[in-house]
Scaffold this active site. Structure first.
Site, PDB file in Angstrom:
ATOM      1  CE  LYS A 192      -3.962   2.019   2.488  1.00  0.00           C
ATOM      2  NZ  LYS A 192      -4.814   1.903   3.685  1.00  0.00           N
TER       3      LYS A 192
ATOM      4  CB  SER B 199      -7.994   3.969   2.553  1.00  0.00           C
ATOM      5  OG  SER B 199      -7.147   3.273   3.462  1.00  0.00           O
TER       6      SER B 199
ATOM      7  CB  SER C 116      -8.248   1.225   5.504  1.00  0.00           C
ATOM      8  OG  SER C 116      -8.943   2.443   5.536  1.00  0.00           O
TER       9      SER C 116
END
Ligand SMILES: [Zn+2]
Lengths: 499, 500
Positions: A79, A154, A178
């Site tokens: 990420k 996210s 997330s």
């Protein structure tokens, strides 16, 4: 091109058996990314050079007979909120478009040491604020199950990369869901470990007291293997737990829940949850009962206030954490033409560099911390946090683990909730309490909703520092469901990419 | 008609408040491993943490905690069993994170005091300055504003930022309001900062160099009409950078406020800057509204919870208090009050003590340091300690005691050392400054003097002893000042039949 559909554990076995080299495995994944990522847009940056160098290094060590970590040579998607030395780290924001950090996050240091091959950085909602990855400054990521839908957020880039077979492993971060909500809507597995289990050093902060990095994969065992690589005490992070990491791999392999008490949280179900979500969730409970577990109902009355409190605490901390993006030392700089003073340059940069949702939260947080409002907002929210912890304590007195659907709905259409922040925030209603209490939570797939044939997530919550329990329950449930379905849920995912 | 200081203190009662910032002398910064050494090339002592790079996290420096506890104990504070850091949020280019990590409502040390002695009209009086809190925080970087006339950010062409100082541990020591100092307020303020500085130095926790900014003082004062019991509005004079300036700033500010009040004008609560040249203060940038720092608990750090046993261990290692130390030295050396005060005011007590510890006689050590060395230092406008070391002065005193130097010769040696001609021994060697101690050499000079002045010699023979001065002078001249005058006198008088 047969290796990419394997689990990480199977890839590891193939590597150990020298059926495939780490270099070939990485190249297979880069080919896959080239083929499908135009549609999915899971990645913001690929590091072919670095990944292949790492893969070559692993192959050389293996050839030399060196003892390697189980995941050595297995590819991973990172990420874009974790720093990797010399590799762009944008956090999905224009603010950091060209920033290349001069240091590795602790998570990356550990991945590198374990020989994991980092393919690239994945898309995300800007600074991890969002539940759909639509808030990325670089465009949305598409759900591999239905490209018109969101992959969660996210960490939608990481979950989509897994579901699109672009990588067997991914790292996510979870502040209010997330990791787990994207896992739920993409039919993958995601774990938010106990707060402090994985170092936050090098994780670009959104809300420091809630942020936690964690492992993501397509199977519970793969997630556990990655968990053991990244978890553990780090002196660079004061909030890091100084205790041995629970044996999550062993727990994932136990496949036994006989006599365990599984608490269903009354408040996280029923009204507001999609019918198909509730159906799959209840069927999964039946599988656990068949495996010998006992279901008990528990109540957490203060969860009602969790969302409101979260949207005070997280923006408050964010308003302070994001202050440093002032153009003075790194990142975007706007208005530096000699006609503006430093203060104006800061202001112009922040105006241009931050997206709408980030600005909304900075303003919200700044307001909540202002003198005269602090007690009513931030102060009250902290009290709610304590009440949520007490709710969990009481519930864990009755049950070994707690469960709920991970998200109230399956993946929605891109754009559907873009103009309704509150509807968007409600996606995290079942995941937020876990962050507020600092405990551990896992999402794993429990089937497809009957209305839309989209994945449903099953959430398992465990007391702080007992992360092994969720792997034990998750592993058992996964095995039961796979045997019921005849194959893993991911095998039902649509094929991607032009032929 | 403007009020003078004496008029002001006749009509108004001052209340003091002092905030002292001290940079600790830890090897590494407050929250990272970077060096704290002063004077390095800009931005060479930085890392992701003290530059506030995205993703970096602070970790508390244990030594800084220990220093804070030492300071708290030395200032008679209670040490909090549990204290926390907070974030003080404001935007400024020299603040890497745009917030400062600082203790706010839960400081590490609270409720202490420091007694200072002031020479008043009624003799020496003790004033107790109560201390509200001692808290830990991190320093900011430094801005250098280039171009423009003022060196300030406004009007500058561009600014340079140096983050070497960012993250250096700072202690803020805040007094409670100090009432009842009357006309001695400026002296009390100075004495407090001086005593505090001496304590910090004796603890070895800071370099306490005001001129390098490792000790900075903000001085607050307000006035209330005598006997009214009502607290006036205070002003805060920032970054006063010498002990003398602390005294002058309070003095100047009391006159300014007194005159405003006398004219029926309001005192504005504001930050002011001290002007070295005039001894007055000027207003800082005025703020329309009070700054809101949006303090909240620093989520990246765990609470500081020092073990009670550890605190007691630290207490045992505390050195003697400077005030007690001074009293002990004064007694041991039998120094009158005035001379003791002179030594303290000249900031030479430690130096004299070091010289005495090297074997010098206390009286001699004191007179050399405060006399000749200070005189030369004054001429050169430097501190005496920059000219000579205690070892050099002790060496010279030892040579005088051994009769190898006269006082006069010794002054030449000092001059040589100060001019960089080497150690005292080397200067003596190079300049040939040995006492002529050979009696036969002196005798021939004495005989020559008598031969040159037979009348004077005759007067001495007949009992006019003071007349010998002229002959002694001639001998000293002939030996280039290198003879021991007392010995010359003795030999001369013996020779002329006046000895015993
Ligand atoms: Zn540093």
């Amino acid at each position: 091109m047969t290796n990419i559909f394997k689990s990480a554990q199977e890839m590891s076995s193939a590597l150990v058996a020298k059926e495939v080299s780490a270099v070939d495995l990485a190249n297979e994944h880069f080919d896959r990314i080239e083929k499908v990522d135009g549609d999915v847009h899971a990645f913001l940056h690929l590091d072919k050079e670095g990944a292949l160098a790492q893969a070559r290094d692993v192959d050389a060590k293996r050839a030399a007979g060196e003892k390697l970590s189980p995941l050595a040579g297995v590819p991973l998607a990172l990420k874009d909120v974790l720093t990797q030395k010399g590799i762009p780290t944008t956090c999905g924001s224009k603010m950091l478009e060209n920033w290349r950090p001069p240091y590795d996050s602790t998570v990356v240091t550990r991945l590198k040491a374990a020989g994991v091959v980092i393919l690239g950085k994945t898309n995300m909602d800007e600074f991890a604020m969002g539940s759909s990855t639509e808030n990325s400054a670089y465009g949305p990521t598409h759900n591999p199950w239905d490209l018109s839908r969101i992959p969660g957020g996210s960490g939608g880039g990481s979950s989509a990369a897994l579901a699109a077979f672009e990588a067997p492993l991914a790292i996510g971060t979870d502040t209010g869901g997330s990791i787990r909500q994207p896992a739920a809507v993409t039919g993958t597995v995601g774990v938010k470990p106990t707060y402090g289990a994985v170092s936050r050093y090098g994780l670009v902060a959104f809300s420091s007291s809630l942020d936690q990095a964690g492992p993501c994969a397509r199977t519970v065992l793969d997630t556990a293997l990655l968990h053991e690589v990244i978890a553990g005490h780090d002196p660079k992070d004061s909030s890091s737990i100084n205790a041995p990491v629970p044996s999550v791999v062993a727990a994932a392999k136990k496949l036994d829940v006989k006599g365990m008490k599984i608490g269903v949280i009354k408040e996280l179900g029923g009204d507001g949850f999609q019918k198909g979500v509730s159906e799959r969730f209840n069927e999964a409970l039946e599988e656990l009962v068949k495996a010998g577990a006992e279901i008990v109902e528990v109540s957490c009355p203060n969860f009602e206030y969790a969302l409101a409190a979260y949207y005070l605490i997280a923006p408050s901390e964010a308003s302070s954490n994001l202050a440093r993006f002032d153009s003075m030392r790194y990142g975007l700089r706007v208005g530096d033409d000699g006609s503006h003073g430093a203060e104006e340059v800061m202001s112009l940069t922040r105006q241009a560099g931050f997206g709408k949702e980030v600005k909304r939260r900075i303003i919200l947080g700044t307001y909540a911390l202002s003198s005269g409002y602090y007690d009513a907002y931030y102060g009250s929210a902290q009290k709610v946090r304590t009440l949520i912890m007490r709710d969990y304590e009481a519930a864990f007195a009755k049950a070994d683990v707690l469960v709920s659907p991970t998200a109230p709905t399956t993946a929605f259409k891109i754009g559907e909730k873009a103009d309704d922040p509150v509807a968007m925030y409600l996606n995290d209603i079942a995941t937020i309490p876990v962050n507020m209490a600092g405990i551990g939570g896992m999402s794993l797939p429990c089937g497809l909703a009957s209305e839309d044939n989209l994945p449903v997530g099953f959430q398992i919550m465990t007391p702080a520092m007992k992360d092994d329990l969720m792997y034990q329950v998750g592993g058992t449930l996964e095995a039961a469901l796979n045997s019921k379905w005849g194959s893993p849920l991911m095998s039902q995912a649509p094929a991607l990419g032009a032929k | 008609m403007a009020l003078k200081y004496d008029d002001v203190v006749a009509k108004y009662e001052p209340t003091l408040g002092l905030e002292v910032h001290v940079e600790l002398n830890t090897n590494t910064k407050m929250f990272c491993g970077c060096s704290t050494e002063f004077g390095a090339e800009p931005n060479t002592q930085t890392c992701p943490v003290c530059l506030g790079l995205p993703g970096s996290l602070p970790v508390v420096n244990e030594v800084a905690i220990e220093s804070a506890i030492k300071i708290g104990l030395a200032l008679n504070c209670s040490i909090a069993p549990f204290s926390r850091f907070a974030r003080k949020n404001y935007f400024y280019p020299d603040m890497p994170k745009d917030y400062q990590i600082s203790q706010y409502d839960e400081p590490i040390c609270v409720n202490g005091y420091l007694d200072v002695e002031i020479d008043t009209d009624e003799g020496v009086k003790v004033f107790r300055v109560e201390i509200e809190r001692v808290h830990m925080e991190e320093d900011t970087g430094k801005s250098l504003h280039v171009g423009g006339a003022t060196g300030r950010i406004h009007g500058a062409e561009y600014s340079l930022l140096d983050y070497n100082r960012a993250g250096i541990p700072l202690m803020e020591i805040v007094t409670k309001m100090v009432p009842g100092t009357g006309k001695y307020a400026p002296q009390v303020a100075r004495a407090y900062v001086t005593e505090l500085r001496d304590i910090l130095r004796s603890l070895g926790v800071s370099d306490v160099k005001m001129e390098q900014g490792s000790l900075r003082c903000d001085a607050n004062v307000s006035l209330s009409p005598m006997g009214s019991g009502k607290l006036g509005t205070r002003s805060e004079t920032k970054n006063v950078n010498s002990l003398r300036s602390v005294e002058r700033a309070i003095h100047g500010e009391m006159i300014r406020q007194g005159n405003r009040l006398e004219n029926g004008e309001r005192i504005i609560q504001e930050t002011r800057h001290f002007l070295e040249e005039s001894g007055e203060t000027r207003p800082g940038r005025s703020k329309e509204t009070a700054e809101d720092y949006r303090y909240f608990q620093e989520p990246d750090l765990v609470p500081v919870a020092p073990d009670a046993g550890w605190i007691e261990e630290i207490r045992k290692t505390l050195p003697e208090k400077p005030s007690i130390h001074r009293k002990r030295l004064q007694e041991q050396w039998s120094v009158p009050d005035k001379e003791m005060a002179a030594m303290v005011n000249a900031e030479l007590l430690d130096t004299v003590e070091a010289t005495v510890n090297l074997g010098a006689d206390p009286t001699k050590a004191r007179s050399w340091w405060l006399g000749e060395v200070s005189r030369l230092a004054n001429e050169k406008d430097v501190a005496p300690t920059e000219l000579m070391t205690p070892a050099q002065v002790a060496e010279i005193i030892a040579l005088i005691a051994a009769g190898e130097l006269t006082d006069k010769l010794a002054r030449h040696v000092v001059e040589g050392v100060v001019n960089g001609e080497g150690t005292p021994a080397q200067v003596i060697e190079k300049r040939g400054l040995k006492v002529v101690s050979d009696d036969s050499a002196l005798m021939s000079a004495i005989e020559a003097a008598i031969a040159a002045q037979p009348d004077t010699a005759e007067r001495v023979r007949s009992g006019n002893i003071p007349a010998a001065g002229a002959l002694i002078g001639a001998v000293m001249k002939a030996t280039g000042g290198q003879a021991d005058a007392a010995r010359v006198r003795e030999l001369l008088l013996n020779h002329l039949g006046q000895g015993n």
